[in-house]
Design a protein around this motif. Structure first.
Motif, mmCIF file in Angstrom:
data_model
loop_
_atom_site.group_PDB
_atom_site.id
_atom_site.type_symbol
_atom_site.label_atom_id
_atom_site.label_comp_id
_atom_site.label_asym_id
_atom_site.label_seq_id
_atom_site.Cartn_x
_atom_site.Cartn_y
_atom_site.Cartn_z
ATOM 1 N N PRO A 63 0.815 -1.230 0.000
ATOM 2 C CA PRO A 63 0.000 0.000 0.000
ATOM 3 C C PRO A 63 0.843 1.271 0.000
ATOM 4 C CG PRO A 63 -0.994 -1.622 1.447
ATOM 5 C CD PRO A 63 0.338 -2.194 1.015
ATOM 6 N N GLU A 64 1.989 1.238 0.645
ATOM 7 C CA GLU A 64 2.864 2.420 0.700
ATOM 8 C C GLU A 64 3.558 2.686 -0.637
ATOM 9 O OE1 GLU A 64 3.172 -0.219 2.922
ATOM 10 O OE2 GLU A 64 1.963 0.732 4.480
ATOM 11 N N GLU A 65 3.665 1.689 -1.488
ATOM 12 C CA GLU A 65 4.375 1.830 -2.761
ATOM 13 C C GLU A 65 3.445 2.102 -3.949
ATOM 14 O OE1 GLU A 65 7.983 -1.279 -1.619
ATOM 15 O OE2 GLU A 65 6.169 -2.019 -2.597
ATOM 16 N N ILE A 66 2.151 2.042 -3.742
ATOM 17 C CA ILE A 66 1.196 2.211 -4.844
ATOM 18 C C ILE A 66 1.342 3.568 -5.521
ATOM 19 C CG2 ILE A 66 -1.255 2.465 -5.397
ATOM 20 C CD1 ILE A 66 -1.755 0.052 -3.568
ATOM 21 N N ALA A 67 1.521 4.632 -4.759
ATOM 22 C CA ALA A 67 1.640 5.972 -5.366
ATOM 23 C C ALA A 67 2.823 6.036 -6.330
ATOM 24 C CB ALA A 67 1.764 7.041 -4.286
ATOM 25 N N ALA A 68 3.954 5.452 -5.955
ATOM 26 C CA ALA A 68 5.125 5.457 -6.840
ATOM 27 C C ALA A 68 4.852 4.637 -8.093
ATOM 28 C CB ALA A 68 6.352 4.923 -6.107
ATOM 29 N N CYS A 69 4.165 3.507 -7.955
ATOM 30 C CA CYS A 69 3.845 2.689 -9.130
ATOM 31 C C CYS A 69 2.859 3.400 -10.048
ATOM 32 C CB CYS A 69 3.308 1.325 -8.700
ATOM 33 S SG CYS A 69 4.592 0.245 -8.056
ATOM 34 N N GLU A 70 1.896 4.091 -9.478
ATOM 35 C CA GLU A 70 0.952 4.851 -10.303
ATOM 36 C C GLU A 70 1.657 5.986 -11.037
ATOM 37 O OE1 GLU A 70 -2.324 4.424 -11.249
ATOM 38 O OE2 GLU A 70 -1.890 2.438 -10.431
ATOM 39 N N GLU A 71 2.643 6.604 -10.387
ATOM 40 C CA GLU A 71 3.430 7.629 -11.073
ATOM 41 C C GLU A 71 4.198 7.007 -12.233
ATOM 42 O OE1 GLU A 71 6.925 10.955 -10.361
ATOM 43 O OE2 GLU A 71 5.933 10.095 -8.617
ATOM 44 N N ALA A 72 4.749 5.811 -12.025
ATOM 45 C CA ALA A 72 5.456 5.117 -13.108
ATOM 46 C C ALA A 72 4.510 4.835 -14.271
ATOM 47 C CB ALA A 72 6.067 3.814 -12.585
ATOM 48 N N VAL A 73 3.287 4.434 -13.981
ATOM 49 C CA VAL A 73 2.288 4.198 -15.036
ATOM 50 C C VAL A 73 2.071 5.479 -15.838
ATOM 51 C CG1 VAL A 73 -0.157 3.719 -15.489
ATOM 52 C CG2 VAL A 73 1.095 2.306 -13.844
ATOM 53 N N LEU A 74 1.888 6.585 -15.134
ATOM 54 C CA LEU A 74 1.631 7.867 -15.811
ATOM 55 C C LEU A 74 2.839 8.383 -16.582
ATOM 56 C CD1 LEU A 74 -0.379 9.751 -13.048
ATOM 57 C CD2 LEU A 74 -1.257 8.784 -15.188
ATOM 58 N N CYS A 75 4.030 8.091 -16.094
ATOM 59 C CA CYS A 75 5.250 8.629 -16.704
ATOM 60 C C CYS A 75 5.804 7.784 -17.844
ATOM 61 C CB CYS A 75 6.336 8.796 -15.647
ATOM 62 S SG CYS A 75 5.977 10.078 -14.455
ATOM 63 N N CYS A 76 5.368 6.558 -17.971
ATOM 64 C CA CYS A 76 5.920 5.695 -19.016
ATOM 65 C C CYS A 76 5.668 6.318 -20.389
ATOM 66 C CB CYS A 76 5.292 4.303 -18.945
ATOM 67 S SG CYS A 76 5.903 3.194 -20.230
ATOM 68 N N PRO A 77 6.724 6.593 -21.144
ATOM 69 C CA PRO A 77 6.558 7.296 -22.413
ATOM 70 C C PRO A 77 5.857 6.486 -23.495
ATOM 71 C CG PRO A 77 8.818 6.601 -22.166
ATOM 72 C CD PRO A 77 8.130 6.314 -20.855
ATOM 73 N N VAL A 78 5.811 5.175 -23.361
ATOM 74 C CA VAL A 78 5.161 4.345 -24.384
ATOM 75 C C VAL A 78 3.966 3.566 -23.833
ATOM 76 C CG1 VAL A 78 7.202 4.160 -25.855
ATOM 77 C CG2 VAL A 78 6.822 2.465 -24.039
ATOM 78 N N GLU A 79 3.546 3.908 -22.619
ATOM 79 C CA GLU A 79 2.418 3.243 -21.967
ATOM 80 C C GLU A 79 2.589 1.733 -21.917
ATOM 81 O OE1 GLU A 79 -1.179 4.764 -23.790
ATOM 82 O OE2 GLU A 79 -1.230 6.374 -22.320
ATOM 83 N N ALA A 80 3.777 1.307 -21.535
ATOM 84 C CA ALA A 80 4.062 -0.127 -21.440
ATOM 85 C C ALA A 80 3.715 -0.705 -20.076
ATOM 86 C CB ALA A 80 5.537 -0.381 -21.744
ATOM 87 N N ILE A 81 3.368 0.149 -19.112
ATOM 88 C CA ILE A 81 3.050 -0.319 -17.769
ATOM 89 C C ILE A 81 1.546 -0.302 -17.582
ATOM 90 C CG2 ILE A 81 3.377 0.033 -15.293
ATOM 91 C CD1 ILE A 81 5.877 1.711 -16.071
ATOM 92 N N GLY A 82 1.035 -1.438 -17.126
ATOM 93 C CA GLY A 82 -0.400 -1.532 -16.889
ATOM 94 C C GLY A 82 -0.723 -1.848 -15.449
ATOM 95 N N ASN A 83 -1.922 -1.483 -15.064
ATOM 96 C CA ASN A 83 -2.495 -1.851 -13.773
ATOM 97 C C ASN A 83 -3.929 -2.217 -14.045
ATOM 98 O OD1 ASN A 83 -3.650 -2.103 -11.266
ATOM 99 N ND2 ASN A 83 -3.336 0.020 -10.677
ATOM 100 N N ASP A 84 -4.177 -3.511 -14.178
ATOM 101 C CA ASP A 84 -5.533 -3.931 -14.497
ATOM 102 C C ASP A 84 -6.352 -4.235 -13.243
ATOM 103 O OD1 ASP A 84 -4.584 -6.409 -13.714
ATOM 104 O OD2 ASP A 84 -4.555 -7.227 -15.744
ATOM 105 N N GLY A 85 -5.749 -4.030 -12.080
ATOM 106 C CA GLY A 85 -6.471 -4.225 -10.835
ATOM 107 C C GLY A 85 -6.677 -5.660 -10.439
ATOM 108 N N GLU A 86 -6.295 -6.587 -11.288
ATOM 109 C CA GLU A 86 -6.466 -7.998 -10.982
ATOM 110 C C GLU A 86 -5.271 -8.495 -10.195
ATOM 111 O OE1 GLU A 86 -7.579 -10.425 -14.291
ATOM 112 O OE2 GLU A 86 -8.893 -8.894 -15.089
ATOM 113 N N GLN A 87 -5.503 -9.445 -9.344
ATOM 114 C CA GLN A 87 -4.448 -9.971 -8.490
ATOM 115 C C GLN A 87 -4.064 -11.393 -8.895
ATOM 116 O OE1 GLN A 87 -2.811 -8.136 -6.221
ATOM 117 N NE2 GLN A 87 -4.054 -6.453 -6.958
#
Length: 103
Positions: free
Chosen positions: A78-102
């Protein structure tokens, strides 16, 4: 469309990354790189190995030296989610996904 990355400098780079940050596609869950650990976050094969995710969320992303791309090494706490979401937004080619599935 231009990336909404909050870490971009006025010159259009992230910590010196030479790539121009324009977003053109969405990450493809079916095209995940093999090194990703199971979970909501993943990197697909469009990764250009620019270091943005590894700089933004170093606890969660690593580089595959053999394949020259990044992958999700560890799903975020939970403490690292904000950094991962920033990585999703910053990826220049949108190669990072978060589909919410576990997986």
């Amino acid at each position: 469309r231009a990336s909404p990355c909050p870490s971009l400098s006025a010159m259009g780079s992230h910590n010196g990354c030479p790539y121009i940050f324009w977003r053109a596609s969405l990450p493809d869950r079916n095209d995940r790189v093999k090194e990703n650990v199971p979970g909501a976050y993943y990197v697909d094969s469009t990764c250009i190995d620019c270091d943005v995710c590894r700089d933004t969320a170093p606890e969660n992303f690593r580089r595959s030296d053999a394949n020259s791309y990044s992958f999700v090494y560890k799903q975020p706490t939970p403490e690292e989610i904000a950094a991962c979401e920033e990585a999703v937004l910053c990826c220049p080619v949108e190669a990072i996904g978060n589909d919410g599935e576990q997986d």
